[in-house]
Scaffold this motif. Structure first.
Motif: not given
Length: 147
Positions: A59, A64, A67, A70, A106, A110, A113-114, A117
């Motif tokens: 991140p 990022d 995240n 987070c 993660w 991850y 999530m990236y 987003h």
């Protein structure tokens, strides 16, 4: 330029797509673009090995921040809960197992999530190959994109 990814699910039609300035992309990388600003992002789809080993590094390098916060918040919250609920004699073993579990978490989620987003910020797949790759990995849902 010679394609270094020949033989990795690629044929003479350059099925792995073209990256910026015609550079070849690995077969498990997707390209997304924001139509309003023209910004482009390229990232891997699947397990994030760097996020598994060092959860905060990807991140930071991708900018990022959402995240990153987070990940840091979940890690801090889990450590606080464990420290409040486990006796001091078994603290090291329990925290070690929990940290390993969080690292697997993660690494596994991850990249998803990236991308999610980015999609919330208005990015869309840049080409059909990326759209197909993101759909097969369940990162992109064309039904939600039409809304």
């Amino acid at each position: 330029m010679q394609d270094p990814f020949k033989g990795f699910n690629d044929d003479d039609n350059n099925n792995n797509g073209n990256g910026p300035q015609g550079l070849p992309l690995p077969p498990n990388y997707a390209t997304v673009v924001n139509p309003q600003t023209g910004n482009m992002r390229i990232a891997k789809v699947g397990f994030a090995w760097i996020a598994f080993i060092f959860p905060v590094i990807p991140p930071i390098f991708r900018g990022d921040w959402y995240n990153l916060l987070c990940i840091m918040g979940v890690n801090a919250g889990v450590q606080m809960i464990v420290q409040m609920s486990v006796s001091a004699s078994s603290m090291v073993e329990v925290l070690g197992f929990i940290q390993l579990g969080l690292q697997f978490l993660w690494g596994a989620i991850y990249n998803m999530m990236y991308f999610k987003h980015l999609f919330n910020r208005g990015f869309v797949p840049a080409d059909e190959r990326s759209k197909d790759l993101l759909t097969r990995a369940h990162y992109w849902n064309p039904k939600n994109a039409a809304k």
